[in-house]
Design an enzyme around this catalytic site. Sequence first.
Site, PDB file in Angstrom:
ATOM      1  N   SER A  53     -43.007  23.226 -30.501  1.00  0.00           N
ATOM      2  CA  SER A  53     -42.064  23.452 -29.398  1.00  0.00           C
ATOM      3  C   SER A  53     -40.635  23.731 -29.845  1.00  0.00           C
ATOM      4  CB  SER A  53     -42.070  22.261 -28.437  1.00  0.00           C
ATOM      5  OG  SER A  53     -43.165  22.352 -27.553  1.00  0.00           O
ATOM      6  N   LYS A  56     -39.004  26.840 -28.494  1.00  0.00           N
ATOM      7  CA  LYS A  56     -38.240  26.977 -27.254  1.00  0.00           C
ATOM      8  C   LYS A  56     -36.752  27.231 -27.502  1.00  0.00           C
ATOM      9  CE  LYS A  56     -41.480  24.310 -24.409  1.00  0.00           C
ATOM     10  NZ  LYS A  56     -42.506  23.909 -25.396  1.00  0.00           N
ATOM     11  N   SER A 117     -39.247  19.679 -22.459  1.00  0.00           N
ATOM     12  CA  SER A 117     -40.062  20.628 -23.218  1.00  0.00           C
ATOM     13  C   SER A 117     -41.252  21.133 -22.399  1.00  0.00           C
ATOM     14  CB  SER A 117     -40.564  19.991 -24.525  1.00  0.00           C
ATOM     15  OG  SER A 117     -41.060  20.969 -25.409  1.00  0.00           O
TER      16      SER A 117
END
Length: 434
Positions: A53, A56, A117
Amino acid sequence: MATIMFFSLFVGLNKAEAQASLNVNAAGAILVDGQTGKVLYEKNADTVLGIASMTKMMTEYILQDAIKHGRVKWDQEYTVNSFVSQLSHKTELSNVPLRSAGKYTIKELYDQMAIYSSNSATIAIAETIAGSEANFVKMMNDQAKKLGLKDYKFVNSTGLNNSDYQGHQPTGGPDDENAMSTRSVATLAFRLINDFPNVLKTTSISKQKSVDGVNMPNWNWMLPGLVYGYQGMDGLKTGTTDFAGYCFTGTAMRDGKRFITVVQNATDASGKGSYEARFGETRKMMDYAFSNFTKEEIVPKDYQIKGHKYVKVIKGKDNKVEIYTKSPINMVILNGDKKNYQPVLVLEKSKLTKNGELEAPVKKGEKIGILTIKTKNGEKVSFLTAEGQKKLQADVIAAKTVEKANWFVLMMRGIGGFFGDLFGGISSAVKGWF
């Protein structure tokens, strides 16, 4: 091409204390100055590893850029499609449930992505910006190139393994996953917080409720007040998958100093990965940075170089001109290590005659060359970006204007030079007789 002169600037400083070696338990790790991008520590920084993640951060960068240029607005609404709604209810993937056909503003989706997230919110943002997540992935790879990243692969906007898309992955194979080198992750983080510093206002939020009342605790447990709270921590992005392991890009600021750290596939001393390991290894680097580094003025503004305060000028009303640095050179360095940095004068050869002189006219403030620095011990000083590398140099300029002498003065100088050479030759010849 340039004329280069080396000289000593610092004399009589105390010897820097020996620094303890920093051993970070991670497949890849890096510590950088968050204001210049100077690399202070690295481990396997150019090995391509999973990023999960932390992906992102690229989605955030592209969104912030789209907002800045008016292509997307914070209050713009997104209507949730069936796939995004279905994915949003898979809470094991880190998601904030979204109502099918429900409408959410980009700001609401951004908060879900940056704080909790949320993967579904990330896809929603990607679809809003590019029309489809597949188109957005192309934008991600193009943006990476523009940012100067060298080692990267993006197959989706979220950082999930493509298998989590259950056949709906935007690009790549069914089990593909995003990957980057540690240096590239740090470069992305550096550009994100320096190009769009407002992101830290959101990434520093420890918890928040979604518009539908869903709790959104921040996965960055190093934010002050959380379980691994760290003073000054205000970002940036965690990431965890089986492929990537436990990852974290952190940033903290204290006393005017900001540092960025990255760990990929972090473990404890026994080799076991965990949430605690990624935050523990980050803390290790942050403690090292705040305890051992300080921002120093290596070269002051208006500095005149000993032995090189002037450059000779030909065909001018004056035969020389003073030179000095237009700006200071400041850099984050190890405590007590200032004496290890040696300035280097580089004059622009294109402005010099073959004898190393300037030809009039010379204007006040005109750039004559640059002053840069090197380490006496031969260690390389590296930065994440080319712009950072320029922090190591200051323009060297002319202190005053030297106008070109008129034709009569130049003629008389020529005559004087001719007879000076003539009489010098006669004198040498006469001396030779005896």
